[in-house]
Write an enzyme that holds these catalytic residues in place. Sequence first.
Site: not given
Ligand code: NDP
Ligand code: DGY
Length: 293
Positions: A49-50, A128-129, A151, A210, A234, A239, A258-260
């Site tokens: 998703v990232g 976010g999600r 934001r 991240r 995580d 990494e 990094h096993i989220g």
């Molecule tokens: P979303 O896009 O739904 O959520 C991202 C959030 O980040 C939003 O709420 C957004 O806020 C916030 N954000 C963006 N810019 C800023 C900022 N400058 N200051 C504060 N908050 C900010 O994405 P997901 O929730 O689906 O995923 C989020 C992240 O989780 C991914 O990008 C990835 O890096 C990480 N991830 C890690 C995993 C792991 O294995 N550890 C697994 C999956 C994801 P706003 O809406 O107000 O802009």
């Molecule tokens: C993502 O999807 O961004 C996670 O970091 C790995 O699944």
Amino acid sequence: QWDSDVSRAELLKAVQGSHGLLCLLTDKIDAEVLDAAGPNLKVISTFSVGYDHLALDEIKKRGIRVGYTPDVLTDATAELTVALLLATARRLPEAMEEVKNGGWRSGTTLWMCGYGLSGSTVGVIGLGRIGMAIARRLMPFGVKRLLYFGRTAKADAAELNGEFVPLDTLLTESDFIVVACSLTPETQGMCDKAFFSKMKNTAVFINTSRGAVVNQEDLYEALTSGEIAAAGLDVTTPEPLPTNHPLLTLKNCVVLPHIGSATYSTRGVMASLAAQNLLGGLQGTQMPSELIF
Ligand code: NDP
Ligand code: DGY
């Protein structure tokens, strides 16, 4: 297709002339890779998703479509974040180690004490999600207040009485801070010396977004000086984290590889979605999860 991490040199060679590229978050897709691929490349589908590993400006310039995997990993990642938070706050890895190494002490009242969620204030950075799914899972532990920073204010935070607050308020008032935002130029290095210095000495810091959101030297300092109580990560930079990294010497730092999203079913659905995105891009039809940028 490779069975393990592809080297940069191999990728640059193999991508030549490709029409589609299915990549992982460990593959940095920048101008060099795009140039190596050449003008055939129509679609990049990332198994994540990232998308901070994708040079979106360069991709846009070349008119290449991007697919990613939102939503399908939200539950797994939120669940892992809760597990990491509990493991860190209640010192599970340290306690398990004591059982094995003969350090188990009975008859003492404060040994192996940690911090509980009941009555606490939780602060989520990036509701976010995944941030929202984490908050939904944490509230039933008896959390008293949910603060969040990002934001924009979120309408669905109302269901949890979430309070949209300035970052400083979140830092000074939270007992648990969970970072769940995306990595952007604004969030890179956000968790630094000044950030940790505003946290309570008893607060627990969790990052499943991240690694680059955190300044790891400053985190090490905050953990060793007692500025904050503990951290659960995580995600790290780099990494894998080198096995001799200073953070790995600390009892109050729990590091996962990094096993989220790493459940069998989630990875299966992610694979299917990434493949469907790739096919849609190749065929010039709809992609189930196209990144609009
Ligand atoms: P979303 O896009 O739904 O959520 C991202 C959030 O980040 C939003 O709420 C957004 O806020 C916030 N954000 C963006 N810019 C800023 C900022 N400058 N200051 C504060 N908050 C900010 O994405 P997901 O929730 O689906 O995923 C989020 C992240 O989780 C991914 O990008 C990835 O890096 C990480 N991830 C890690 C995993 C792991 O294995 N550890 C697994 C999956 C994801 P706003 O809406 O107000 O802009
Ligand atoms: C993502 O999807 O961004 C996670 O970091 C790995 O699944």
